[in-house]
Write a protein that holds these residues in place. Sequence first.
Motif, PDB file in Angstrom:
ATOM      1  N   THR A   1       0.847  -1.186   0.000  1.00 10.66           N
ATOM      2  CA  THR A   1       0.000   0.000   0.000  1.00 10.66           C
ATOM      3  C   THR A   1       0.886   1.239   0.000  1.00 10.66           C
ATOM      4  O   THR A   1       1.887   1.293   0.703  1.00 10.66           O
ATOM      5  N   VAL A   2       0.502   2.205  -0.786  1.00  6.84           N
ATOM      6  CA  VAL A   2       1.233   3.480  -0.827  1.00  6.84           C
ATOM      7  C   VAL A   2       0.257   4.592  -0.473  1.00  6.84           C
ATOM      8  O   VAL A   2      -0.860   4.632  -0.988  1.00  6.84           O
TER       9      VAL A   2
ATOM     10  N   ASP B   1       4.178   0.969   3.074  1.00  4.56           N
ATOM     11  CA  ASP B   1       3.838   0.412   4.393  1.00  4.56           C
ATOM     12  C   ASP B   1       5.017   0.406   5.361  1.00  4.56           C
ATOM     13  O   ASP B   1       4.832   0.484   6.569  1.00  4.56           O
ATOM     14  N   ALA B   2       6.219   0.281   4.837  1.00 11.15           N
ATOM     15  CA  ALA B   2       7.417   0.243   5.685  1.00 11.15           C
ATOM     16  C   ALA B   2       7.860   1.643   6.113  1.00 11.15           C
ATOM     17  O   ALA B   2       8.820   1.793   6.858  1.00 11.15           O
ATOM     18  N   GLY B   3       7.179   2.677   5.600  1.00  7.21           N
ATOM     19  CA  GLY B   3       7.544   4.040   5.963  1.00  7.21           C
ATOM     20  C   GLY B   3       8.634   4.629   5.090  1.00  7.21           C
ATOM     21  O   GLY B   3       9.237   5.638   5.440  1.00  7.21           O
TER      22      GLY B   3
ATOM     23  N   VAL C   1       2.097   7.585  13.065  1.00 10.25           N
ATOM     24  CA  VAL C   1       2.930   6.517  12.505  1.00 10.25           C
ATOM     25  C   VAL C   1       2.384   6.142  11.131  1.00 10.25           C
ATOM     26  O   VAL C   1       1.216   6.293  10.850  1.00 10.25           O
ATOM     27  N   VAL C   2       3.293   5.636  10.282  1.00 13.41           N
ATOM     28  CA  VAL C   2       2.891   5.208   8.931  1.00 13.41           C
ATOM     29  C   VAL C   2       2.268   3.839   9.013  1.00 13.41           C
ATOM     30  O   VAL C   2       2.643   2.991   9.746  1.00 13.41           O
TER      31      VAL C   2
END
Length: 133
Positions: free
Chosen positions: A2-3, A28-30, A132-133
Motif C-alpha cells: 500500500t502506498v 507500508d514500511a515508511g 505513525v505510517v
Amino acid sequence: MTVRMLRIVARCSADLDYPMYIDAPVDDAGMIVTKGWMFGVMGKTLGDRLNPFIGRLDKDEPSPRFPFLLDFGTDFDDPSRFYWTNLTLKRVRKGEQFTIRMPAESEVKGFGECVYEIREMVDLAQQQQIDVV
C-alpha cells in the motif's frame, strides 16, 4: 504494498522558522517510493517568498549518500537551483532526521548541510495528522 500520499513537515534546528513541506508517496514500511516524483516547498512561513521544488532520483550525478535531487526550477541560477537529500534513505516517522545538502559559497568545499527533523505527517487523502505510517 500500500502506498499513501503524505505531507511531511520538517524543520531545521538551526532555523526553526524555515520549514519544509514535502508531499511524497510512502509505502507500508515508511519509506518514500522513489519511482515517482516528490513535491514540496521550503521557506519562511510569514513574510518571505516560499520556494517550491520537485524531487527525483539524481540520475546525472548519483551519490550513495545523497541520492535524491531537489530542483527549485529555472528561477534560480544553476549553482543554487539544485539541493540533494538523503530523506529517501530514512524511514518517514516523527523525530527522524535527514540532511539537505546545498551549494554555499561560504563553505570550504562549496556545500553546506542542514539537518532537518520530521515534526508532522499528514495523510493527504484523509486530511488527518498521523503519528505513525
